[in-house]
Design a protein around this motif. Structure first.
Motif, PDB file in Angstrom:
ATOM      1  N   ARG A  57       5.805   0.639  10.850  1.00 27.41           N
ATOM      2  CA  ARG A  57       4.724   0.151  11.724  1.00 27.41           C
ATOM      3  C   ARG A  57       5.136   0.237  13.188  1.00 27.41           C
ATOM      4  O   ARG A  57       4.353   0.650  14.038  1.00 27.41           O
ATOM      5  N   GLU A  58       6.357  -0.177  13.489  1.00 25.15           N
ATOM      6  CA  GLU A  58       6.825  -0.161  14.875  1.00 25.15           C
ATOM      7  C   GLU A  58       6.865   1.256  15.441  1.00 25.15           C
ATOM      8  O   GLU A  58       6.645   1.457  16.631  1.00 25.15           O
ATOM      9  N   ILE A  59       7.108   2.221  14.587  1.00 24.42           N
ATOM     10  CA  ILE A  59       7.100   3.623  15.013  1.00 24.42           C
ATOM     11  C   ILE A  59       5.666   4.096  15.254  1.00 24.42           C
ATOM     12  O   ILE A  59       5.390   4.818  16.216  1.00 24.42           O
ATOM     13  N   LYS A  60       4.747   3.690  14.393  1.00 23.76           N
ATOM     14  CA  LYS A  60       3.363   4.181  14.437  1.00 23.76           C
ATOM     15  C   LYS A  60       2.462   3.448  15.429  1.00 23.76           C
ATOM     16  O   LYS A  60       1.470   4.005  15.890  1.00 23.76           O
ATOM     17  N   LEU A  61       2.776   2.207  15.757  1.00 20.51           N
ATOM     18  CA  LEU A  61       1.889   1.419  16.623  1.00 20.51           C
ATOM     19  C   LEU A  61       1.642   2.044  17.995  1.00 20.51           C
ATOM     20  O   LEU A  61       0.502   2.009  18.471  1.00 20.51           O
ATOM     21  N   PRO A  62       2.633   2.628  18.658  1.00 17.09           N
ATOM     22  CA  PRO A  62       2.320   3.243  19.957  1.00 17.09           C
ATOM     23  C   PRO A  62       1.257   4.347  19.857  1.00 17.09           C
ATOM     24  O   PRO A  62       0.453   4.512  20.766  1.00 17.09           O
ATOM     25  N   GLN A  63       1.250   5.062  18.764  1.00 12.03           N
ATOM     26  CA  GLN A  63       0.286   6.150  18.593  1.00 12.03           C
ATOM     27  C   GLN A  63      -1.085   5.644  18.185  1.00 12.03           C
ATOM     28  O   GLN A  63      -2.104   6.136  18.667  1.00 12.03           O
ATOM     29  N   TYR A  64      -1.145   4.636  17.300  1.00 17.15           N
ATOM     30  CA  TYR A  64      -2.414   4.200  16.726  1.00 17.15           C
ATOM     31  C   TYR A  64      -2.941   2.880  17.289  1.00 17.15           C
ATOM     32  O   TYR A  64      -4.115   2.576  17.125  1.00 17.15           O
ATOM     33  N   GLY A  65      -2.100   2.103  17.909  1.00 15.53           N
ATOM     34  CA  GLY A  65      -2.561   0.862  18.525  1.00 15.53           C
ATOM     35  C   GLY A  65      -2.568  -0.347  17.614  1.00 15.53           C
ATOM     36  O   GLY A  65      -2.173  -1.423  18.017  1.00 15.53           O
ATOM     37  N   THR A  66      -3.045  -0.178  16.391  1.00 14.03           N
ATOM     38  CA  THR A  66      -3.070  -1.264  15.409  1.00 14.03           C
ATOM     39  C   THR A  66      -2.639  -0.729  14.052  1.00 14.03           C
ATOM     40  O   THR A  66      -2.761   0.469  13.778  1.00 14.03           O
ATOM     41  N   THR A  67      -2.201  -1.624  13.212  1.00 16.43           N
ATOM     42  CA  THR A  67      -1.779  -1.227  11.865  1.00 16.43           C
ATOM     43  C   THR A  67      -2.952  -0.693  11.065  1.00 16.43           C
ATOM     44  O   THR A  67      -2.837   0.337  10.388  1.00 16.43           O
ATOM     45  N   ILE A  68      -4.092  -1.376  11.126  1.00 12.76           N
ATOM     46  CA  ILE A  68      -5.244  -0.942  10.328  1.00 12.76           C
ATOM     47  C   ILE A  68      -5.708   0.454  10.759  1.00 12.76           C
ATOM     48  O   ILE A  68      -6.034   1.291   9.922  1.00 12.76           O
ATOM     49  N   ARG A  69      -5.695   0.710  12.027  1.00 10.20           N
ATOM     50  CA  ARG A  69      -6.094   2.048  12.497  1.00 10.20           C
ATOM     51  C   ARG A  69      -5.113   3.095  11.991  1.00 10.20           C
ATOM     52  O   ARG A  69      -5.508   4.172  11.551  1.00 10.20           O
ATOM     53  N   TRP A  70      -3.826   2.795  12.054  1.00 10.72           N
ATOM     54  CA  TRP A  70      -2.814   3.721  11.536  1.00 10.72           C
ATOM     55  C   TRP A  70      -3.051   3.994  10.053  1.00 10.72           C
ATOM     56  O   TRP A  70      -3.095   5.149   9.617  1.00 10.72           O
TER      57      TRP A  70
ATOM     58  N   LYS B 288       0.813  -1.217   0.000  1.00 12.96           N
ATOM     59  CA  LYS B 288       0.000   0.000   0.000  1.00 12.96           C
ATOM     60  C   LYS B 288       0.849   1.270   0.000  1.00 12.96           C
ATOM     61  O   LYS B 288       0.465   2.273  -0.594  1.00 12.96           O
ATOM     62  N   LEU B 289       2.010   1.218   0.673  1.00  6.39           N
ATOM     63  CA  LEU B 289       2.828   2.420   0.813  1.00  6.39           C
ATOM     64  C   LEU B 289       4.016   2.466  -0.135  1.00  6.39           C
ATOM     65  O   LEU B 289       4.784   3.432  -0.119  1.00  6.39           O
ATOM     66  N   GLY B 290       4.183   1.422  -0.936  1.00  5.48           N
ATOM     67  CA  GLY B 290       5.308   1.401  -1.868  1.00  5.48           C
ATOM     68  C   GLY B 290       6.646   1.250  -1.177  1.00  5.48           C
ATOM     69  O   GLY B 290       7.625   1.876  -1.570  1.00  5.48           O
ATOM     70  N   LEU B 291       6.689   0.433  -0.150  1.00  4.90           N
ATOM     71  CA  LEU B 291       7.907   0.212   0.625  1.00  4.90           C
ATOM     72  C   LEU B 291       8.333  -1.244   0.533  1.00  4.90           C
ATOM     73  O   LEU B 291       7.576  -2.091   0.066  1.00  4.90           O
ATOM     74  N   SER B 292       9.505  -1.539   1.033  1.00  6.79           N
ATOM     75  CA  SER B 292       9.901  -2.930   1.197  1.00  6.79           C
ATOM     76  C   SER B 292       9.222  -3.444   2.469  1.00  6.79           C
ATOM     77  O   SER B 292       8.841  -2.649   3.340  1.00  6.79           O
ATOM     78  N   PRO B 293       9.067  -4.762   2.606  1.00  8.03           N
ATOM     79  CA  PRO B 293       8.487  -5.287   3.848  1.00  8.03           C
ATOM     80  C   PRO B 293       9.269  -4.868   5.099  1.00  8.03           C
ATOM     81  O   PRO B 293       8.672  -4.584   6.132  1.00  8.03           O
ATOM     82  N   ALA B 294      10.595  -4.793   5.003  1.00  3.51           N
ATOM     83  CA  ALA B 294      11.399  -4.369   6.157  1.00  3.51           C
ATOM     84  C   ALA B 294      11.125  -2.898   6.507  1.00  3.51           C
ATOM     85  O   ALA B 294      11.011  -2.542   7.682  1.00  3.51           O
ATOM     86  N   GLU B 295      11.009  -2.051   5.486  1.00  2.00           N
ATOM     87  CA  GLU B 295      10.695  -0.639   5.735  1.00  2.00           C
ATOM     88  C   GLU B 295       9.300  -0.503   6.345  1.00  2.00           C
ATOM     89  O   GLU B 295       9.088   0.302   7.255  1.00  2.00           O
ATOM     90  N   ALA B 296       8.359  -1.297   5.834  1.00  2.00           N
ATOM     91  CA  ALA B 296       6.992  -1.271   6.362  1.00  2.00           C
ATOM     92  C   ALA B 296       6.990  -1.699   7.825  1.00  2.00           C
ATOM     93  O   ALA B 296       6.323  -1.075   8.665  1.00  2.00           O
ATOM     94  N   ARG B 297       7.726  -2.743   8.138  1.00  7.24           N
ATOM     95  CA  ARG B 297       7.820  -3.223   9.524  1.00  7.24           C
ATOM     96  C   ARG B 297       8.368  -2.128  10.429  1.00  7.24           C
ATOM     97  O   ARG B 297       7.820  -1.852  11.502  1.00  7.24           O
TER      98      ARG B 297
END
Length: 132
Positions: free
Chosen positions: A47-60, A35-44
């Motif tokens: 995600r690790e940066i955004k999860l504390p703020q949003y709680g879940t990947t789908i919400r982010w 969805k974001l045009g990244l590598s899976p490692a970049e996406a991971r």
């Protein structure tokens, strides 16, 4: 006195060591990468940066104002990240349902996964609907 059992389906009715959660995480990272045009490692990593703020990947993915241009369908996401075929991850256990039934207690099962995934898990575990 125990009057009712409340059991989480995931990693309780089957071992956390099955690899299912790792496969779901791999799929979440792949979905995010696509969805974001990244590598899976970049996406991971993102995600690790955004999860504390949003709680879940789908919400982010759905609520981050920086991702307004990305169309995310929650149903599509849930279908994509939860494997249809659970046989590589959850072994058949013909003793589980009789064991639970033999406890002689009402049982309620829950999961934070979507209903279709929970139903597939219960089907794979051969737990009849009348047991819970």
């Amino acid at each position: 006195m125990i009057q009712k059992l409340l059991l989480d389906i995931d990693n309780t009715l089957y071992s956390p060591g099955t690899g299912l959660w790792e496969e779901i995480l791999r799929r979440i990272n792949q979905y995010t990468a696509d969805k974001l045009g990244l590598s899976p490692a970049e996406a991971r990593d993102l995600r690790e940066i955004k999860l504390p703020q949003y709680g879940t990947t789908i919400r982010w993915l759905m609520e981050d104002p920086h991702l307004e241009h990305i169309h995310i369908d929650e149903k599509d996401y849930m279908e994509e990240v939860h494997p249809q075929d659970l046989s590589p991850y959850i072994p058949l256990d013909e003793s589980l349902a009789p064991f639970l039934e033999g406890l002689g207690l009402p049982i309620s099962l829950f999961s934070n996964a979507p209903r279709h995934h929970a139903q597939r898990v219960l089907q794979r575990l051969q737990i009849p609907h009348d047991l819970y």
